[in-house]
Design a protein around this motif. Structure first.
Motif, PDB file in Angstrom:
ATOM      1  N   ASN A  13     -44.063 -43.540-123.150  1.00 20.85           N
ATOM      2  CA  ASN A  13     -43.996 -41.308-123.657  1.00 20.85           C
ATOM      3  C   ASN A  13     -44.476 -41.849-124.468  1.00 20.85           C
ATOM      4  OD1 ASN A  13     -42.030 -38.811-124.271  1.00 20.85           O
ATOM      5  ND2 ASN A  13     -42.892 -38.771-122.114  1.00 20.85           N
ATOM      6  N   ARG A  14     -45.206 -40.464-125.304  1.00 23.38           N
ATOM      7  CA  ARG A  14     -45.545 -40.183-126.388  1.00 23.38           C
ATOM      8  C   ARG A  14     -44.155 -39.596-127.620  1.00 23.38           C
ATOM      9  NH1 ARG A  14     -50.163 -38.061-128.677  1.00 23.38           N
ATOM     10  NH2 ARG A  14     -48.958 -37.812-130.449  1.00 23.38           N
ATOM     11  N   VAL A  15     -43.374 -39.303-127.161  1.00 21.37           N
ATOM     12  CA  VAL A  15     -42.050 -39.093-128.124  1.00 21.37           C
ATOM     13  C   VAL A  15     -40.750 -40.447-128.081  1.00 21.37           C
ATOM     14  CG1 VAL A  15     -39.839 -37.321-127.991  1.00 21.37           C
ATOM     15  CG2 VAL A  15     -41.794 -37.059-126.974  1.00 21.37           C
ATOM     16  N   LEU A  16     -40.256 -40.736-129.208  1.00 22.81           N
ATOM     17  CA  LEU A  16     -39.534 -41.737-129.336  1.00 22.81           C
ATOM     18  C   LEU A  16     -38.861 -41.135-128.684  1.00 22.81           C
ATOM     19  CD1 LEU A  16     -40.755 -43.398-132.600  1.00 22.81           C
ATOM     20  CD2 LEU A  16     -41.424 -43.705-130.341  1.00 22.81           C
ATOM     21  N   SER A  17     -37.217 -42.541-128.373  1.00 18.87           N
ATOM     22  CA  SER A  17     -35.851 -42.513-128.757  1.00 18.87           C
ATOM     23  C   SER A  17     -35.613 -41.785-129.882  1.00 18.87           C
ATOM     24  CB  SER A  17     -35.309 -42.753-127.718  1.00 18.87           C
ATOM     25  OG  SER A  17     -35.024 -43.979-129.029  1.00 18.87           O
ATOM     26  N   CYS A  18     -34.223 -41.388-129.976  1.00 23.11           N
ATOM     27  CA  CYS A  18     -33.642 -40.823-131.207  1.00 23.11           C
ATOM     28  C   CYS A  18     -32.828 -41.971-132.157  1.00 23.11           C
ATOM     29  CB  CYS A  18     -32.164 -39.950-130.880  1.00 23.11           C
ATOM     30  SG  CYS A  18     -31.968 -38.565-129.931  1.00 23.11           S
ATOM     31  N   SER A  19     -33.407 -43.221-131.013  1.00 23.60           N
ATOM     32  CA  SER A  19     -33.376 -44.264-132.559  1.00 23.60           C
ATOM     33  C   SER A  19     -34.557 -45.048-132.647  1.00 23.60           C
ATOM     34  CB  SER A  19     -31.753 -45.299-131.345  1.00 23.60           C
ATOM     35  OG  SER A  19     -33.178 -45.445-130.426  1.00 23.60           O
ATOM     36  N   GLY A  20     -35.813 -43.946-132.433  1.00 23.44           N
ATOM     37  CA  GLY A  20     -36.999 -44.776-132.809  1.00 23.44           C
ATOM     38  C   GLY A  20     -37.548 -45.948-131.242  1.00 23.44           C
ATOM     39  N   GLN A  21     -36.764 -45.596-130.193  1.00 22.50           N
ATOM     40  CA  GLN A  21     -37.378 -47.125-129.671  1.00 22.50           C
ATOM     41  C   GLN A  21     -38.594 -46.053-128.613  1.00 22.50           C
ATOM     42  OE1 GLN A  21     -33.819 -47.414-127.827  1.00 22.50           O
ATOM     43  NE2 GLN A  21     -33.639 -49.438-127.768  1.00 22.50           N
ATOM     44  N   LYS A  22     -39.565 -46.639-127.828  1.00 21.28           N
ATOM     45  CA  LYS A  22     -40.377 -46.628-127.371  1.00 21.28           C
ATOM     46  C   LYS A  22     -39.817 -46.495-126.254  1.00 21.28           C
ATOM     47  CE  LYS A  22     -44.362 -47.941-130.334  1.00 21.28           C
ATOM     48  NZ  LYS A  22     -45.388 -49.720-130.344  1.00 21.28           N
ATOM     49  N   LEU A  23     -40.145 -45.681-124.971  1.00 18.52           N
ATOM     50  CA  LEU A  23     -39.706 -45.063-123.498  1.00 18.52           C
ATOM     51  C   LEU A  23     -40.900 -45.916-122.522  1.00 18.52           C
ATOM     52  CD1 LEU A  23     -37.401 -42.530-124.524  1.00 18.52           C
ATOM     53  CD2 LEU A  23     -36.567 -44.801-123.894  1.00 18.52           C
ATOM     54  N   ALA A  24     -40.687 -46.693-121.715  1.00 14.80           N
ATOM     55  CA  ALA A  24     -42.031 -47.029-120.750  1.00 14.80           C
ATOM     56  C   ALA A  24     -41.347 -46.548-119.636  1.00 14.80           C
ATOM     57  CB  ALA A  24     -41.276 -48.235-120.928  1.00 14.80           C
ATOM     58  N   ILE A  25     -42.045 -46.384-118.770  1.00 15.64           N
ATOM     59  CA  ILE A  25     -42.163 -46.053-117.670  1.00 15.64           C
ATOM     60  C   ILE A  25     -41.667 -47.028-116.918  1.00 15.64           C
ATOM     61  CG2 ILE A  25     -43.172 -45.422-115.059  1.00 15.64           C
ATOM     62  CD1 ILE A  25     -45.265 -43.406-116.957  1.00 15.64           C
ATOM     63  N   THR A  26     -40.019 -47.168-115.500  1.00 12.38           N
ATOM     64  CA  THR A  26     -39.799 -49.004-115.453  1.00 12.38           C
ATOM     65  C   THR A  26     -39.200 -48.285-113.633  1.00 12.38           C
ATOM     66  OG1 THR A  26     -38.957 -48.615-118.199  1.00 12.38           O
ATOM     67  CG2 THR A  26     -37.773 -49.926-115.602  1.00 12.38           C
ATOM     68  N   TYR A  27     -39.813 -49.905-112.848  1.00 12.36           N
ATOM     69  CA  TYR A  27     -39.594 -49.365-111.412  1.00 12.36           C
ATOM     70  C   TYR A  27     -38.121 -49.726-111.827  1.00 12.36           C
ATOM     71  CZ  TYR A  27     -39.515 -51.735-106.969  1.00 12.36           C
ATOM     72  OH  TYR A  27     -39.196 -52.380-105.798  1.00 12.36           O
ATOM     73  N   CYS A  28     -36.836 -49.316-110.848  1.00 15.63           N
ATOM     74  CA  CYS A  28     -35.970 -49.535-111.066  1.00 15.63           C
ATOM     75  C   CYS A  28     -35.650 -50.377-108.999  1.00 15.63           C
ATOM     76  CB  CYS A  28     -35.319 -48.265-110.110  1.00 15.63           C
ATOM     77  SG  CYS A  28     -35.278 -47.709-112.498  1.00 15.63           S
ATOM     78  N   ASN A  29     -36.207 -49.650-107.910  1.00 14.15           N
ATOM     79  CA  ASN A  29     -36.086 -50.223-106.745  1.00 14.15           C
ATOM     80  C   ASN A  29     -37.082 -49.589-105.915  1.00 14.15           C
ATOM     81  OD1 ASN A  29     -33.967 -48.093-106.051  1.00 14.15           O
ATOM     82  ND2 ASN A  29     -32.713 -49.007-106.574  1.00 14.15           N
ATOM     83  N   LYS A  30     -37.217 -49.803-104.753  1.00 16.56           N
ATOM     84  CA  LYS A  30     -38.280 -49.111-104.011  1.00 16.56           C
ATOM     85  C   LYS A  30     -37.105 -47.956-103.095  1.00 16.56           C
ATOM     86  CE  LYS A  30     -39.649 -50.236 -98.563  1.00 16.56           C
ATOM     87  NZ  LYS A  30     -39.596 -51.101 -97.717  1.00 16.56           N
ATOM     88  N   GLY A  31     -38.235 -46.743-103.275  1.00 15.18           N
ATOM     89  CA  GLY A  31     -37.312 -45.949-102.661  1.00 15.18           C
ATOM     90  C   GLY A  31     -37.198 -45.157-103.946  1.00 15.18           C
ATOM     91  N   GLY A  32     -36.479 -46.043-105.069  1.00 15.10           N
ATOM     92  CA  GLY A  32     -35.727 -45.106-106.356  1.00 15.10           C
ATOM     93  C   GLY A  32     -36.819 -44.506-107.498  1.00 15.10           C
ATOM     94  N   PRO A  33     -36.362 -43.232-107.804  1.00 17.99           N
ATOM     95  CA  PRO A  33     -37.234 -42.583-108.811  1.00 17.99           C
ATOM     96  C   PRO A  33     -37.519 -43.946-110.279  1.00 17.99           C
ATOM     97  CG  PRO A  33     -34.799 -42.879-109.627  1.00 17.99           C
ATOM     98  CD  PRO A  33     -34.619 -43.559-108.065  1.00 17.99           C
ATOM     99  N   VAL A  34     -38.654 -43.154-110.366  1.00 15.85           N
ATOM    100  CA  VAL A  34     -39.408 -43.525-111.852  1.00 15.85           C
ATOM    101  C   VAL A  34     -38.760 -43.388-112.606  1.00 15.85           C
ATOM    102  CG1 VAL A  34     -41.069 -44.661-113.395  1.00 15.85           C
ATOM    103  CG2 VAL A  34     -41.553 -43.985-110.402  1.00 15.85           C
ATOM    104  N   THR A  35     -38.121 -44.272-114.096  1.00 16.84           N
ATOM    105  CA  THR A  35     -36.966 -43.757-114.988  1.00 16.84           C
ATOM    106  C   THR A  35     -37.909 -44.289-116.221  1.00 16.84           C
ATOM    107  OG1 THR A  35     -35.907 -46.230-115.041  1.00 16.84           O
ATOM    108  CG2 THR A  35     -35.127 -44.131-114.523  1.00 16.84           C
ATOM    109  N   VAL A  36     -37.230 -43.811-117.655  1.00 20.93           N
ATOM    110  CA  VAL A  36     -38.498 -44.703-118.717  1.00 20.93           C
ATOM    111  C   VAL A  36     -36.626 -45.036-118.944  1.00 20.93           C
ATOM    112  CG1 VAL A  36     -40.036 -42.769-118.958  1.00 20.93           C
ATOM    113  CG2 VAL A  36     -37.552 -41.949-119.989  1.00 20.93           C
ATOM    114  N   THR A  37     -37.088 -46.948-120.150  1.00 20.93           N
ATOM    115  CA  THR A  37     -35.718 -47.485-120.633  1.00 20.93           C
ATOM    116  C   THR A  37     -37.022 -47.957-121.917  1.00 20.93           C
ATOM    117  OG1 THR A  37     -36.921 -49.095-118.984  1.00 20.93           O
ATOM    118  CG2 THR A  37     -35.182 -47.612-118.395  1.00 20.93           C
ATOM    119  N   PRO A  38     -35.814 -48.332-122.869  1.00 19.74           N
ATOM    120  CA  PRO A  38     -36.594 -48.913-124.020  1.00 19.74           C
ATOM    121  C   PRO A  38     -37.471 -49.995-123.396  1.00 19.74           C
ATOM    122  CG  PRO A  38     -34.431 -48.804-124.519  1.00 19.74           C
ATOM    123  CD  PRO A  38     -34.572 -48.203-122.415  1.00 19.74           C
TER     124      PRO A  38
END
Length: 142
Positions: A13-38
């Motif tokens: 994402n173009r917006v960094l977290s409050c602690s300045g981390q880049k938040l990448a689109i992350t695969y969690c599991n089949k059928g699950g949502p796509v999330t952003v994680t450091p």
């Protein structure tokens, strides 16, 4: 506006977290949502982009499980079995947009916070709806 070349990418994402981390689109599991994680560059954060036969849209496939692809679920972007789910990915002055095939809704996050789901909503021109695509090696040594 141009679309990305087919290949493997980390999408954050173009917006960094409050602690300045880049938040990448992350695969969690089949059928699950796509999330952003450091951003860690783990295999769960690598996505294969492939062109669809219409020459305009593209598939987004998790490198962790290339028998799945990102589709549109009730709560936003989800990883599900292939079904010709396609997205319009375009580069603009303020980053990439990832939209549905009809270009009416954008991927985004409500807040730049780890473990937030990627939602799909009307484009508000928000930086929370803009992404950076970082090409990665395709050698398989992730």
């Amino acid at each position: 506006m141009t679309r990305p070349a087919p290949g493997d990418y980390i999408i954050y994402n173009r917006v960094l977290s409050c602690s300045g981390q880049k938040l990448a689109i992350t695969y969690c599991n089949k059928g699950g949502p796509v999330t952003v994680t450091p951003l860690t560059q783990l295999r769960e954060q690598i996505w294969t982009i492939k062109n669809y036969s219409d020459g305009k849209t593209q598939h987004i496939i998790p490198k962790k499980d290339d028998n799945l692809e990102v589709g549109w679920g009730k709560t936003g972007a989800v990883v599900i079995p292939p079904g010709n789910y396609v997205w319009t990915i375009r580069d603009g002055d303020d980053g990439y947009t990832i939209q549905d095939g009809a270009r009416t809704k954008n991927w985004g996050v409500e807040k730049a916070v780890a473990n937030t789901k990627v939602c799909i909503s009307v484009d508000r021109g928000s930086p929370y709806q803009r992404w950076v695509l970082q090409k990665v090696k395709t050698s398989g040594d992730y």
